[in-house]
Design a protein around this motif. Sequence first.
Motif, PDB file in Angstrom:
ATOM      1  N   ASP A 118     -26.981 -12.040  10.098  1.00 32.89           N
ATOM      2  CA  ASP A 118     -25.659 -11.430   9.949  1.00 32.89           C
ATOM      3  C   ASP A 118     -25.841  -9.932   9.659  1.00 32.89           C
ATOM      4  O   ASP A 118     -26.514  -9.561   8.678  1.00 32.89           O
ATOM      5  CB  ASP A 118     -24.956 -12.127   8.770  1.00 32.89           C
ATOM      6  CG  ASP A 118     -23.500 -11.736   8.652  1.00 32.89           C
ATOM      7  OD1 ASP A 118     -23.160 -10.587   8.970  1.00 32.89           O
ATOM      8  OD2 ASP A 118     -22.700 -12.598   8.235  1.00 32.89           O
ATOM      9  N   TYR A 126     -15.665 -10.702  13.230  1.00 29.55           N
ATOM     10  CA  TYR A 126     -16.395  -9.643  12.524  1.00 29.55           C
ATOM     11  C   TYR A 126     -17.794  -9.422  13.090  1.00 29.55           C
ATOM     12  O   TYR A 126     -18.395  -8.365  12.885  1.00 29.55           O
ATOM     13  CB  TYR A 126     -16.444  -9.921  11.011  1.00 29.55           C
ATOM     14  CG  TYR A 126     -17.545 -10.865  10.570  1.00 29.55           C
ATOM     15  CD1 TYR A 126     -17.365 -12.245  10.583  1.00 29.55           C
ATOM     16  CD2 TYR A 126     -18.769 -10.373  10.140  1.00 29.55           C
ATOM     17  CE1 TYR A 126     -18.378 -13.112  10.184  1.00 29.55           C
ATOM     18  CE2 TYR A 126     -19.791 -11.222   9.738  1.00 29.55           C
ATOM     19  CZ  TYR A 126     -19.585 -12.587   9.763  1.00 29.55           C
ATOM     20  OH  TYR A 126     -20.591 -13.425   9.381  1.00 29.55           O
ATOM     21  N   THR A 186     -24.014  -7.836   8.452  1.00 31.77           N
ATOM     22  CA  THR A 186     -23.398  -7.314   7.225  1.00 31.77           C
ATOM     23  C   THR A 186     -24.240  -7.662   5.986  1.00 31.77           C
ATOM     24  O   THR A 186     -23.940  -7.185   4.890  1.00 31.77           O
ATOM     25  CB  THR A 186     -21.965  -7.871   7.034  1.00 31.77           C
ATOM     26  OG1 THR A 186     -22.045  -9.287   6.841  1.00 31.77           O
ATOM     27  CG2 THR A 186     -21.089  -7.582   8.237  1.00 31.77           C
TER      28      THR A 186
END
Length: 398
Positions: A338, A302, A340
């Motif tokens: 990160d 991801y 996200t």
Amino acid sequence: MKRLFITIAIIATTLAAMAAGRDTYTIIISLDGLRWDYPEAFDAPFFDRMARDGVKAVMSPSFPSKTFPNHYTLATGLRPDHHGIIANKFMVRDNGKVFSLSNREMRTDGRYFGGEPVWITAQRQGVTCATVYWVGSDVAIQGQHPTYWQDYLGEKLTHAQRVDEVLRLLQLPEAVRPHLVMCYFEEPDASGHACGPIVKQTRQAFERMDSLLAGMWQRLQALDIAPQINFIVTGDHGMAWVDNMRVIRPSQVLNPEWTTLIAGDLPTNIYVKSPECVDSVMNALSRVDHIRAWRKADIPAYLGYGSNPNVGDVFVMPDVGWLVTDGEVEDNGSHGFDHTASDMQVAFRAIGPDFKRGYFKPDRFPNVDIYPLLCYLLGVRPAPNDGYLTDLHDILVY
Ligand code: AMP
Ligand code: ZN
Ligand code: ZN
């Protein structure tokens, strides 16, 4: 089925636009460190106006959520792992040199900038482009710069001068007038680092940018071409709180015999002296809280990171709010976490003839979509990229 229909509609419209040529002008402004919620948390009459008369959305950065990787992603539509600027600081394995923002020779060496920035795509197809500071624009990439560009000299070009330059460019004679203008500002990133994200000084820095852009917009409205201008305001990444209490000190964990370079405080690319050192480094890091560490091949999918040869042998990502450094920590804010994470998301506004009015996009979109969007607005064929114009079909007027 609906998606297929939309895709066909977009392809047809794109082809029609390309065949017709576009008589619009696109301006994209990047405010460094424009965290997604600043326009909600602070006073932002111009951002609010753009939302009312245009599109409001939240955009996700690519990983890692740093300035060079993400500005070059906005320009190319490629994730950092694919365009090669994999961090603000990294080792080039072919020659052992270290790329960093403070190394002018390295950061202006076109060999390290892969993919095709939108100004090259557009100029190859006969569309004139300009930048007023943008990562990659002062680098001869495939031997080319935008038609109009400047060496990056930071604040030597004041914010007001950058606004003047955008206005000057759009008043050039039609034959030499750029149809794409990309313009960069260091705020609110600089204040976000120094003082933290949601705090008085960063509020003031953001609000100054809001009124600067309001002024730019007002002056653009006085031009004959005003109805043809698409105006986009976004940024490269968000900002999270950090402090000098939440720091992992590599020198206290890793034997210097194991590593040749530890690059970046977040995330961190670790280059080892020999393949056997990877196990030693991983072992040592497995005992440390508040980080995740992977062998290069095991970086989770991801993140979209790890296929580039220059990624470290071991890769370390601290939890949001934590840093990995032996240096002094004076900042109260940082980014690179990160991509996200909520704090890393970016505000997006767009206004102009190609954008819906008063539309709030319900889902976040990835910043690799900006390149195909710019190509669509300019009526040029995009080079291969990681984005999808279909992600943005709902914000456009067809
Ligand atoms: P970061 O460490 O990711 O926050 O990077 C922000 C810094 O990048 C700012 O302080 C800018 O001065 C610098 N920067 C932005 N654009 C450029 C550029 N085109 N060339 C060199 N440095 C830049
Ligand atoms: Zn930045
Ligand atoms: Zn920054």
